[in-house]
Each structure stands twice: as C-alpha cells, then as structure tokens.
Scaffold this motif. Structure first.
Motif, PDB file in Angstrom:
ATOM      1  N   ARG A  25      10.693  30.493 -17.031  1.00 22.42           N
ATOM      2  CA  ARG A  25      11.495  29.419 -17.623  1.00 22.42           C
ATOM      3  C   ARG A  25      10.940  29.006 -18.986  1.00 22.42           C
ATOM      4  N   GLU A  26       9.628  28.863 -19.089  1.00 18.70           N
ATOM      5  CA  GLU A  26       9.017  28.501 -20.369  1.00 18.70           C
ATOM      6  C   GLU A  26       9.266  29.588 -21.407  1.00 18.70           C
ATOM      7  N   LEU A  27       9.132  30.828 -20.996  1.00 20.11           N
ATOM      8  CA  LEU A  27       9.350  31.943 -21.902  1.00 20.11           C
ATOM      9  C   LEU A  27      10.797  31.990 -22.377  1.00 20.11           C
ATOM     10  N   ALA A  28      11.725  31.778 -21.460  1.00 20.88           N
ATOM     11  CA  ALA A  28      13.141  31.779 -21.834  1.00 20.88           C
ATOM     12  C   ALA A  28      13.442  30.645 -22.812  1.00 20.88           C
ATOM     13  N   GLY A  29      12.893  29.467 -22.563  1.00 17.08           N
ATOM     14  CA  GLY A  29      13.089  28.337 -23.472  1.00 17.08           C
ATOM     15  C   GLY A  29      12.484  28.597 -24.837  1.00 17.08           C
ATOM     16  N   ALA A  31      11.918  31.557 -26.193  1.00 16.18           N
ATOM     17  CA  ALA A  31      12.709  32.607 -26.844  1.00 16.18           C
ATOM     18  C   ALA A  31      14.011  32.036 -27.389  1.00 16.18           C
ATOM     19  N   TYR A  32      14.641  31.157 -26.613  1.00 15.27           N
ATOM     20  CA  TYR A  32      15.889  30.550 -27.065  1.00 15.27           C
ATOM     21  C   TYR A  32      15.655  29.752 -28.339  1.00 15.27           C
ATOM     22  N   MET A  33      14.626  28.919 -28.339  1.00 14.68           N
ATOM     23  CA  MET A  33      14.338  28.091 -29.510  1.00 14.68           C
ATOM     24  C   MET A  33      13.974  28.965 -30.709  1.00 14.68           C
ATOM     25  N   ALA A  34      13.246  30.041 -30.489  1.00 13.61           N
ATOM     26  CA  ALA A  34      12.897  30.948 -31.592  1.00 13.61           C
ATOM     27  C   ALA A  34      14.161  31.571 -32.178  1.00 13.61           C
ATOM     28  N   GLY A  35      15.089  31.953 -31.330  1.00 13.84           N
ATOM     29  CA  GLY A  35      16.336  32.548 -31.800  1.00 13.84           C
ATOM     30  C   GLY A  35      17.231  31.549 -32.508  1.00 13.84           C
ATOM     31  N   ARG A  36      17.251  30.326 -32.022  1.00 11.85           N
ATOM     32  CA  ARG A  36      18.104  29.302 -32.621  1.00 11.85           C
ATOM     33  C   ARG A  36      17.558  28.786 -33.943  1.00 11.85           C
ATOM     34  N   THR A  37      16.247  28.866 -34.145  1.00 16.20           N
ATOM     35  CA  THR A  37      15.663  28.349 -35.381  1.00 16.20           C
ATOM     36  C   THR A  37      15.392  29.455 -36.398  1.00 16.20           C
ATOM     37  N   ALA A  38      15.526  30.697 -35.988  1.00 18.45           N
ATOM     38  CA  ALA A  38      15.327  31.823 -36.910  1.00 18.45           C
ATOM     39  C   ALA A  38      16.507  31.895 -37.882  1.00 18.45           C
ATOM     40  N   LYS A 102      19.763  23.353 -37.955  1.00 19.62           N
ATOM     41  CA  LYS A 102      19.146  22.075 -38.292  1.00 19.62           C
ATOM     42  C   LYS A 102      19.213  21.141 -37.091  1.00 19.62           C
ATOM     43  N   ALA A 103      20.335  21.121 -36.395  1.00 18.32           N
ATOM     44  CA  ALA A 103      20.501  20.271 -35.222  1.00 18.32           C
ATOM     45  C   ALA A 103      19.505  20.662 -34.134  1.00 18.32           C
ATOM     46  N   VAL A 104      19.299  21.952 -33.924  1.00 20.33           N
ATOM     47  CA  VAL A 104      18.353  22.427 -32.919  1.00 20.33           C
ATOM     48  C   VAL A 104      16.942  22.022 -33.324  1.00 20.33           C
ATOM     49  N   THR A 105      16.599  22.175 -34.598  1.00 21.53           N
ATOM     50  CA  THR A 105      15.265  21.839 -35.074  1.00 21.53           C
ATOM     51  C   THR A 105      15.008  20.350 -34.926  1.00 21.53           C
TER      52      THR A 105
END
Length: 110
Positions: A25-29, A31-38, A102-105
């Motif tokens: 779960r931590e890894l998925a979260g 990875a998701y945040m890395a993809g959304r902020t990249a 920006k919203a995700v960050t």
C-alpha cells in the motif's frame, strides 16, 4: 494503458531493489504520487488535448452540433489539417495537467 505502464516503468527504474520495509500500500501510494507530480509525458499531453478537442466538438455556444469527425482520433487528425489548431489544444492540455499536478502537490503538503 500505455501512459500508466510508462509511468510505472520510469518509477521502477528509479527505485532501490530493497523494498522489504515498505508495504504494498505504501509503495502504491508513493508510486501514484511520483506519477502525479512528475512532468507530463508527450503521450499524456496528446491524450488530454485529443479529449479537450473532442469535447469541444459536441457543443459550440450551447448549441448541439454534429461534429464531422467520427471519434476522438478522427477529430484530432482533422484538427491537424488546420494550421495551429492541434498546437492550441496541446497548450490547453499542458495547462490542465499543470493545474492537476499543482493540486496534487498542494494536497500532499497537508
């Protein structure tokens, strides 16, 4: 689906092999945040631009219209024949993706 796979591959290449201390779960979260902020990929930008263009074909000034195009790709191909039309939608897509990231960050800061 290729956007998802591209982002997952890019994330995986940047990870250490020792993942024993992270839960799935931590890894998925992460990875998701890395993809959304990249920064958005060219494939993502074009996909958003195509969708924005296709949605604009449905209504103009509040009046239903029949778009000559049969689908999203057809509309995109037709837009390529009009000087600067695809580029305009690409610029719009970049803005939309920038706002989303920006919203995700900002959410991540809380």
């Amino acid at each position: 689906m290729s956007i998802l796979l591209d982002e997952a591959d890019a994330y995986e290449r940047g990870m250490d092999d020792d993942l024993t201390f992270q839960t799935v779960r931590e890894l998925a979260g992460t990875a998701y945040m890395a993809g959304r902020t990249a920064p958005p990929t060219a494939v993502e930008i074009e996909a958003v631009a195509k969708r924005l263009l296709w949605r604009s074909c449905k209504k103009w000034d509040g009046v239903e219209s029949d778009c000559v195009a049969k689908g999203e790709d057809d509309a995109w191909d037709y837009a390529g024949e009009i000087c600067g039309y695809q580029e305009d939608y690409i610029d719009r897509a970049k803005e939309v993706l920038e706002v989303a990231r920006k919203a995700v960050t900002e959410w991540r800061l809380f």
